[in-house]
Design a protein around this motif. Structure first.
Motif, PDB file in Angstrom:
ATOM      1  N   LYS A 148       0.860  -1.009   0.012  1.00 41.04           N
ATOM      2  CA  LYS A 148       0.025  -0.027  -0.078  1.00 41.04           C
ATOM      3  C   LYS A 148       0.939   1.239   0.018  1.00 41.04           C
ATOM      4  O   LYS A 148       1.736   1.321   0.774  1.00 41.04           O
ATOM      5  N   THR A 149       0.502   2.219  -0.903  1.00 46.81           N
ATOM      6  CA  THR A 149       1.260   3.380  -0.813  1.00 46.81           C
ATOM      7  C   THR A 149       1.077   4.082   0.465  1.00 46.81           C
ATOM      8  O   THR A 149       0.194   4.263   1.155  1.00 46.81           O
ATOM      9  N   SER A 150       2.378   4.581   1.096  1.00 46.54           N
ATOM     10  CA  SER A 150       2.286   4.962   2.379  1.00 46.54           C
ATOM     11  C   SER A 150       1.855   6.494   2.415  1.00 46.54           C
ATOM     12  O   SER A 150       2.156   7.361   1.489  1.00 46.54           O
ATOM     13  N   SER A 151       1.054   7.114   3.424  1.00 46.51           N
ATOM     14  CA  SER A 151       0.819   8.261   3.659  1.00 46.51           C
ATOM     15  C   SER A 151       2.099   9.113   4.156  1.00 46.51           C
ATOM     16  O   SER A 151       2.159  10.286   4.225  1.00 46.51           O
ATOM     17  N   PHE A 152       3.131   8.375   4.711  1.00 46.04           N
ATOM     18  CA  PHE A 152       4.630   8.909   4.990  1.00 46.04           C
ATOM     19  C   PHE A 152       5.201   8.984   3.920  1.00 46.04           C
ATOM     20  O   PHE A 152       5.358   7.861   3.333  1.00 46.04           O
ATOM     21  N   ILE A 153       5.820  10.068   3.789  1.00 46.49           N
ATOM     22  CA  ILE A 153       6.977  10.327   2.646  1.00 46.49           C
ATOM     23  C   ILE A 153       8.453   9.774   3.114  1.00 46.49           C
ATOM     24  O   ILE A 153       8.526  10.206   4.212  1.00 46.49           O
ATOM     25  N   ARG A 154       9.025   9.145   2.296  1.00 47.13           N
ATOM     26  CA  ARG A 154      10.248   8.878   2.771  1.00 47.13           C
ATOM     27  C   ARG A 154      10.927  10.078   2.969  1.00 47.13           C
ATOM     28  O   ARG A 154      11.089  11.232   2.182  1.00 47.13           O
ATOM     29  N   PHE A 155      11.930  10.100   3.880  1.00 47.35           N
ATOM     30  CA  PHE A 155      12.629  11.487   4.325  1.00 47.35           C
ATOM     31  C   PHE A 155      13.483  12.048   3.324  1.00 47.35           C
ATOM     32  O   PHE A 155      14.048  11.211   2.458  1.00 47.35           O
ATOM     33  N   HIS A 156      13.666  13.260   3.202  1.00 50.82           N
ATOM     34  CA  HIS A 156      14.331  14.148   2.292  1.00 50.82           C
ATOM     35  C   HIS A 156      15.951  13.838   2.799  1.00 50.82           C
ATOM     36  O   HIS A 156      16.234  13.741   3.849  1.00 50.82           O
ATOM     37  N   HIS A 157      16.656  13.674   1.467  1.00 53.49           N
ATOM     38  CA  HIS A 157      18.140  13.490   1.756  1.00 53.49           C
ATOM     39  C   HIS A 157      18.863  14.680   2.460  1.00 53.49           C
ATOM     40  O   HIS A 157      20.215  14.578   2.787  1.00 53.49           O
ATOM     41  N   ASN A 158      18.090  15.713   2.659  1.00 47.39           N
ATOM     42  CA  ASN A 158      18.983  16.554   3.332  1.00 47.39           C
ATOM     43  C   ASN A 158      18.150  17.032   4.940  1.00 47.39           C
ATOM     44  O   ASN A 158      18.694  18.034   5.595  1.00 47.39           O
ATOM     45  N   SER A 159      17.592  16.029   5.202  1.00 43.48           N
ATOM     46  CA  SER A 159      16.912  15.823   6.727  1.00 43.48           C
ATOM     47  C   SER A 159      17.784  14.664   7.463  1.00 43.48           C
ATOM     48  O   SER A 159      18.336  15.198   8.584  1.00 43.48           O
ATOM     49  N   ALA A 176       5.473   3.754   8.622  1.00 46.35           N
ATOM     50  CA  ALA A 176       4.819   3.459   7.293  1.00 46.35           C
ATOM     51  C   ALA A 176       4.374   2.042   7.399  1.00 46.35           C
ATOM     52  O   ALA A 176       3.269   1.630   6.974  1.00 46.35           O
ATOM     53  N   VAL A 177       5.347   0.976   7.879  1.00 46.38           N
ATOM     54  CA  VAL A 177       4.756  -0.224   8.168  1.00 46.38           C
ATOM     55  C   VAL A 177       3.451  -0.605   8.839  1.00 46.38           C
ATOM     56  O   VAL A 177       2.853  -1.468   8.576  1.00 46.38           O
ATOM     57  N   HIS A 178       3.690   0.123  10.179  1.00 43.88           N
ATOM     58  CA  HIS A 178       2.633   0.126  11.036  1.00 43.88           C
ATOM     59  C   HIS A 178       1.128   0.406  10.193  1.00 43.88           C
ATOM     60  O   HIS A 178       0.300  -0.306  10.361  1.00 43.88           O
ATOM     61  N   GLU A 179       1.165   1.411   9.630  1.00 46.91           N
ATOM     62  CA  GLU A 179       0.032   1.964   8.696  1.00 46.91           C
ATOM     63  C   GLU A 179      -0.392   1.132   7.824  1.00 46.91           C
ATOM     64  O   GLU A 179      -1.808   0.527   7.715  1.00 46.91           O
ATOM     65  N   ALA A 180       0.326   0.515   7.069  1.00 46.40           N
ATOM     66  CA  ALA A 180       0.130  -0.481   6.117  1.00 46.40           C
ATOM     67  C   ALA A 180      -0.531  -1.763   6.764  1.00 46.40           C
ATOM     68  O   ALA A 180      -1.349  -2.359   6.043  1.00 46.40           O
ATOM     69  N   GLN A 181       0.174  -2.415   7.692  1.00 40.94           N
ATOM     70  CA  GLN A 181      -0.304  -3.573   8.078  1.00 40.94           C
ATOM     71  C   GLN A 181      -1.786  -3.584   8.948  1.00 40.94           C
ATOM     72  O   GLN A 181      -2.561  -4.248   8.969  1.00 40.94           O
ATOM     73  N   ARG A 182      -1.664  -2.211   9.581  1.00 42.96           N
ATOM     74  CA  ARG A 182      -3.129  -2.027  10.344  1.00 42.96           C
ATOM     75  C   ARG A 182      -4.126  -1.880   9.091  1.00 42.96           C
ATOM     76  O   ARG A 182      -5.427  -2.196   9.448  1.00 42.96           O
ATOM     77  N   GLY A 183      -3.866  -1.591   7.899  1.00 43.89           N
ATOM     78  CA  GLY A 183      -4.691  -1.425   7.004  1.00 43.89           C
ATOM     79  C   GLY A 183      -4.699  -2.874   6.360  1.00 43.89           C
ATOM     80  O   GLY A 183      -5.720  -2.988   5.263  1.00 43.89           O
ATOM     81  N   GLY A 184      -4.215  -3.817   6.798  1.00 39.80           N
ATOM     82  CA  GLY A 184      -4.449  -5.170   6.094  1.00 39.80           C
ATOM     83  C   GLY A 184      -3.377  -5.578   5.009  1.00 39.80           C
ATOM     84  O   GLY A 184      -3.801  -6.631   4.235  1.00 39.80           O
ATOM     85  N   GLY A 200      10.307   0.206   0.189  1.00 40.77           N
ATOM     86  CA  GLY A 200       9.646  -0.174   0.978  1.00 40.77           C
ATOM     87  C   GLY A 200      10.018   0.077   2.458  1.00 40.77           C
ATOM     88  O   GLY A 200      11.133   0.695   2.595  1.00 40.77           O
ATOM     89  N   SER A 201       9.511  -0.133   3.557  1.00 42.35           N
ATOM     90  CA  SER A 201       9.875   0.066   4.758  1.00 42.35           C
ATOM     91  C   SER A 201      11.041  -0.394   5.157  1.00 42.35           C
ATOM     92  O   SER A 201      11.946  -0.070   5.941  1.00 42.35           O
ATOM     93  N   GLY A 202      11.486  -1.771   4.618  1.00 48.90           N
ATOM     94  CA  GLY A 202      12.756  -2.300   4.935  1.00 48.90           C
ATOM     95  C   GLY A 202      13.375  -3.081   3.497  1.00 48.90           C
ATOM     96  O   GLY A 202      13.969  -4.177   3.684  1.00 48.90           O
ATOM     97  N   GLU A 203      12.878  -2.554   2.521  1.00 47.39           N
ATOM     98  CA  GLU A 203      13.372  -3.267   1.213  1.00 47.39           C
ATOM     99  C   GLU A 203      13.494  -2.102   0.022  1.00 47.39           C
ATOM    100  O   GLU A 203      12.718  -1.230  -0.019  1.00 47.39           O
ATOM    101  N   ASN A 204      14.139  -2.531  -0.908  1.00 53.15           N
ATOM    102  CA  ASN A 204      14.270  -1.781  -2.102  1.00 53.15           C
ATOM    103  C   ASN A 204      13.271  -2.450  -3.037  1.00 53.15           C
ATOM    104  O   ASN A 204      12.821  -3.562  -2.861  1.00 53.15           O
ATOM    105  N   LEU A 205      12.947  -1.692  -4.019  1.00 51.63           N
ATOM    106  CA  LEU A 205      11.740  -2.223  -5.008  1.00 51.63           C
ATOM    107  C   LEU A 205      12.130  -2.100  -6.402  1.00 51.63           C
ATOM    108  O   LEU A 205      12.950  -1.204  -6.725  1.00 51.63           O
ATOM    109  N   PHE A 206      11.924  -3.177  -7.304  1.00 53.76           N
ATOM    110  CA  PHE A 206      11.907  -3.039  -8.713  1.00 53.76           C
ATOM    111  C   PHE A 206      10.655  -3.578  -9.441  1.00 53.76           C
ATOM    112  O   PHE A 206       9.733  -4.075  -8.741  1.00 53.76           O
TER     113      PHE A 206
END
Ligand code: PPE
Length: 311
Positions: A148-159, A176-184, A200-206
């Protein structure tokens, strides 16, 4: 029973500041600086047993190099040499009699001074190992997971800085992962500040489309070591791989989507934002990558033998 993406931890001994201590003795003070401010760096590696019975840590040298780079980015001086940490990882696996396990080195500031600005606390290092099965479930590895696309944005590289695998960065992932898993759903797909797919919260994506594989550049995602391994495997198979930004709807119309990570290994994605990916089953490119990656980490692929650090 732990949640998907979580593992119950038990082992005999843990390496702490240069010594192997009993599991229950590997304690820290509540005024540990890094506990308060999330200022620490860590790694995650897996050790696999090959067909010849010998165990090897997958790409240990690259992981420990990244640990030192993460510390450098955060200006933390690790009080051990890279070779010492590498050896300590092997010792930790061996002393626990694990043939296969997950290994977690962490570098953090201990107690002494308090306050964000404190900088004289002792730099501490711990290495723990424990058995960890399929990160997103055995069914996830076989049939694919739902994102599920997260409502949390991946942090900016200058933060915060994505090339550092820093403990505090993971608040972003946990939310992000809590939100996704709570949503099923099984896992979150985070977008970067410009709205492009990050990871992903703990993975790269292809994503795979018309025979071409694309993964987001490492500007807003971790430069994953599994990602690097998979890109090498794909190119060696004669499959083109692009590191390029793309919006979420490219994921919807991809033929195949998969995620990579040390814990997640190669996990197919069968659905994103309630839209079926391809025909809803892991596709041929994903299967091929899983097969070659699985063979490489068990020492069955001579060309990737240099990825194995025998304990
Ligand atoms: N992105 C993130 C945010 C991430 O945490 C990981 C690893 C990756 C990509 C893939 O990187 P690599 O392992 O080098 O291929 N996540 C680690 C922590 C997972 C956890 O829940 O803890 C891991 O897989 O070890």
């Amino acid at each position: 029973m732990a949640e998907t993406g979580a593992s119950k931890v038990q082992s005999d001994r843990i390496w702490l500041d240069g010594q192997l201590v009993a599991f229950g003795e590997a304690r820290v003070h509540v005024l540990t600086h890094s506990l308060h401010y999330g200022y620490g760096v860590f790694e995650g590696m897996r050790c696999y047993q090959g067909d010849d019975g010998r165990s090897a840590i997958f790409r240990a040298r690259e992981h420990i190099r990244r640990l030192f780079e993460s510390a450098h980015i955060l200006e933390i001086a690790i009080p051990f040499a890279l070779e010492e940490i590498l050896k300590a990882c092997a010792d930790t696996v061996r002393v626990n009699n694990f043939k296969e396990c997950y290994i977690r080195p962490i570098v953090f500031l201990g107690e002494g001074e308090m306050g964000v600005a404190a900088r004289h606390n002792k730099v501490r290092v711990s290495i723990a190992a424990w058995p960890w099965g399929a990160y997103l479930g055995e069914e996830g590895v076989q049939r694919g997971v739902r994102l599920k696309t997260s409502s949390f944005i991946r942090f900016h590289h200058n933060s915060l800085m994505p090339h550092a695998k820093a403990t505090g960065h993971y608040i972003n992932s946990v939310l992000a992962v809590h939100e996704a898993q709570r949503g099923g759903y099984d896992e979150a797909m985070l977008l970067d500040v410009d709205g492009f797919v990050a990871e992903g919260s703990g993975e790269n994506l292809f994503v795979v489309r018309d025979g071409v594989v694309t993964t987001p550049p490492s500007t807003s995602s971790l430069m994953g070591i599994t990602r690097d391994s998979v890109m090498a495997i794909l190119r060696d198979q004669g499959i083109a791989v692009l590191e390029q930004r793309f919006p979420r709807d490219l994921v919807y119309i991809a033929d195949e989507v998969f995620m990579t990570g040390t814990a997640a290994e190669v996990t197919p994605v069968r659905e994103v934002d309630d839209r079926r990916v391809g025909d809803g089953t892991p596709g041929p490119v994903t299967r091929k990558v899983q097969e070659v990656f699985g063979a490489a980490l068990r020492g069955r692929e001579p060309r990737y033998q240099q990825w194995l650090y025998y304990i």
